[in-house]
Design a protein around this motif. Structure first.
Motif: not given
Length: 709
Positions: A62-75, A77-91
């Protein structure tokens, strides 16, 4: 955001950090301090070192995705969030961050859907990321021009924001007070309550829809209302609420269709007209009849003759083009620019009549010969009823100095109905300010009762209001079209004109509203000017005044202010009321009278009159009265300059008005000129009157353009 052991854990579990990811508490606190200290890269490096050991920890992802979004590193952030949702799909936090990712990419439909995923997974304790996503998605919708969904999201944000976080409300207030946004789009839309005649099962579904809607779970609420729609005999409350849910979810077409349908049901006339007017404003399927602005090119056969004729013809006036109006990539600047008038400018405007005022028909640009292009004249005008006359006048003025016109390029397209409400004219420089205001009122009346009623509208099946008046089936649509124009008025005296317009078109008048039958919490701001104010209780009067003022509803706030001042109830602070009266009064002569009354009130209340003297100076400048300006300056100098801030405010006002140079020297004011053609407006008003800037490429180092808490 500061993190302590009793903050909600960033993993999105809804538990306190101390009772969730306690083993990471010290690291998370360190990371948040780095972020707060504007060291996001260092924070990201620390997160990644922790993830190397625990790659599936939700709080770290969650924190890594938040920082990547704040840096506008969208690709990233997308990679991080795909992993995040794979680990916890109902988060819910993971879905909320994806909503912010979509918003950053201007994928507003996906952003709204992802936010709904997050809200549906949220229990009573809302994770910080979900809260942030509500604001971020609301802002993205605003930039996209969807005012209905944007307002809903920003109001939801305001409803769940902690005490002291007023950013969403302040943004909405700024929107309300900026020009250009229709009054109908400034009001807060409210769900209808459950009709008493519903059977228990239907009532339960309806009430569940209301409960879900209040939690921001609009997708589930939409399903509830859709489940009880009776196609054969639709209920107005169900139809209206279903339309609202679709609008709040960003489905403009569904919202407009629902309101069109609601307006045709058996509902009170005011409700039908207001719903239809709102639908006409936002319906994406409406294709308004268009008036094109074109640029016609004429080859120059004799440059000297062209220059001579443009300089000598009284229907042509030199017009200095604002350099900022030129396109950035426009390398060649015109040699000269001019306006074409339908008649010569009168020698004086002292006794000018409306039909004597010259109208601007076209803009003329003259380009000299270049190695890659011949000399040419470019004429920009509207391809409307007067187009043939423009061609005729160009021929009369320039004659054989130019060849037959060649290229014709469409440079802008405008709504024919909206264009009927605008005009360009050139008044003589010595036209007295009071006469200018009188002519302006007369010209606006002509624009509404003659030009607008003859212009076709999409909301009237492509007919003009005059032609639609003969169609009984278009009565609601016609009343809605009138309301759209009327709610843009700023002068209370125009209310009589709109009543006459309704009489002329054969539709019902807008009747006075009886306060005894009003639901004070739900009355639309468009109805406020029609209230019988003498019967409104004192406490409600001030409440309505504040609401009208914050909505930028000039006619309503002026009417309410008049009533408050006339009562002059002891103990009521009338300072904001007088400010509104002075600043919103369209007639500066009447505004000047209000400054005098405000001074009397201040003296009676034992308050300083410095503020009112400053406002009086502002009004005197607007009136163009040199003697009045001098008298007010004398008053300020003698009685108020020692008061805090008065001297500085006086100087700023004089400097802004052009009456002082930076060194304090007086300067003259030149005559007004018509404005150059404006760029075509967006279909709906957006912040800064423009489209959002293109997002930086993914992986760039810039900050995100999406607002988040």
């Amino acid at each position: 955001m500061a993190i302590d052991p009793y903050s909600l854990c960033p993993c999105g579990s809804g538990k306190k950090l101390k009772f969730c990811c306690s083993d990471l508490a010290a690291d998370i606190e360190k990371i948040t301090k780095l972020v707060a200290g504007e060291q996001p890269h260092a924070a990201l490096k620390h997160v990644e070192s922790l993830l190397a050991k625990q790659p599936d920890r939700a709080s770290l992802l969650d924190i890594r995705a938040m920082i990547e979004l704040s840096l506008n590193d969208l690709d990233a952030a997308e990679k991080t969030l795909k992993h995040f949702l794979a680990v916890e799909p109902e988060n819910p936090s993971a879905h909320a961050q994806w909503a912010l990712l979509a918003a950053s990419r201007n994928e507003v439909v996906d952003a709204v859907s992802r936010l709904q995923d997050a809200l549906e997974l949220t229990n009573n304790d809302m994770p910080q990321r979900v809260f942030e996503a509500i604001g971020g998605v609301g802002h993205a919708l605003l930039l996209d021009g969807d005012m209905i969904a944007a307002r809903a999201h920003l109001l939801l944000y305001a409803g769940v924001a902690p005490e002291g976080d007023n950013r969403a409300l302040e943004l909405l207030l700024r929107l309300n007070l900026q020009g250009g946004l229709p009054l109908l789009l400034r009001d807060n839309l409210m769900l209808m309550e459950c009709p008493p005649q519903f059977a228990t099962a239907t009532k339960n579904i309806f009430e569940e829809g209301l409960r879900l809607a209040r939690r921001g779970q609009w997708r589930r609420a939409e399903a509830q209302f859709a489940n009880i729609v009776n196609e054969a005999n639709p209920d107005p409350a169900v139809t209206y609420n279903l339309a609202l849910m679709r609008g709040w979810l960003g489905n403009e077409a569904g919202f407009a269709d629902g309101l069109h349908h609601f307006a045709r049901l058996s509902v009170p006339l005011d409700e039908a007209v207001e719903a239809e007017a709102l639908a006409q404003l936002v319906d994406p399927n409406f294709e308004e009849p268009i008036l094109a602005s074109v640029r016609i090119t004429y080859p120059i056969l004799n440059e000297d003759v062209v220059a001579e004729r443009l300089a000598s013809d009284k229907r042509i006036e030199r017009y200095e083009l604002d350099p900022e109006s030129l396109e950035e990539d426009e390398v060649t600047r015109p040699r000269s620019t001019h306006i074409l008038l339908d008649r010569p400018i009168p020698k004086t405007g002292v006794d000018l009549k409306l039909d004597e005022a010259p109208n601007v028909l076209a803009f003329i640009s003259v380009y000299g010969k270049r190695t890659d292009r011949d000399a040419r004249v470019e004429v920009t005008t509207d391809r409307g009823d007067g187009f043939a006359n423009v061609e005729k006048l160009i021929g009369e003025v320039l004659g054989d100095a130019i060849g037959p016109h060649g290229d014709e390029e469409v440079v802008a397209e405008k709504s024919a109905s909206e264009e009927a409400l605008s005009w360009r004219w050139r008044l003589p420089n010595d036209t007295p300010p009071a006469l200018r205001r009188k002519l302006l009122a007369e010209r606006r009346r002509k624009a509404i009762v003659e030009d607008w009623v003859a212009a076709p509208r999409a909301g009237l099946d492509g007919l003009s209001p005059r032609d639609a008046a003969s169609r009984a089936d278009l009565k609601i649509q016609l009343l809605a079209s009138i309301l759209i124009v009327e709610q843009a008025a700023v002068d209370p005296e125009e209310q009589a004109m709109f009543q006459e317009l309704r009489d002329t078109l054969g539709v019902p008048r807008a009747e006075a509203v009886d306060p005894s039958a009003v639901n004070w919490e739900r009355i639309p701001i468009t109805r406020l000017p029609r209230l019988d104010l003498a019967k409104v209780p004192e406490d409600r009067l001030m409440q309505l005044f504040n609401r009208a003022s914050m909505s930028g509803a000039a006619v309503a706030s002026l009417a309410l202010a008049h009533e408050l001042v006339s009562r002059d109830t002891p103990g009521v602070d009338l300072a904001p009321v007088y400010r509104q009266l002075i600043r919103s009064e369209p007639d500066p002569d009447r505004a000047l009278q209000w400054t005098a009354k405000a001074k009397e009130w201040a003296a009676k209340a034992g308050k300083s009159a410095g503020e009112w003297a400053l406002l009086e100076l502002e009004v005197q400048i607007e009136r163009g009265d040199p003697m009045g300006v001098q008298e007010t300056l004398n008053d300020l100098r003698a009685n108020h300059l020692s008061e805090p801030g008065i001297a500085e405010a006086t100087y700023r006002l004089l400097y802004t008005a052009g009456l002082l140079t930076p060194r304090g020297l007086p300067t003259g004011a030149g005559g007004g000129m018509p404005a150059a053609p404006a760029a075509p407006a967006n279909r709906l008003w957006t912040p800064d009157q423009g489209a959002p800037a293109a997002a930086p490429a993914a992986g760039g180092g810039g900050k995100s353009a999406i607002w988040t808490p």
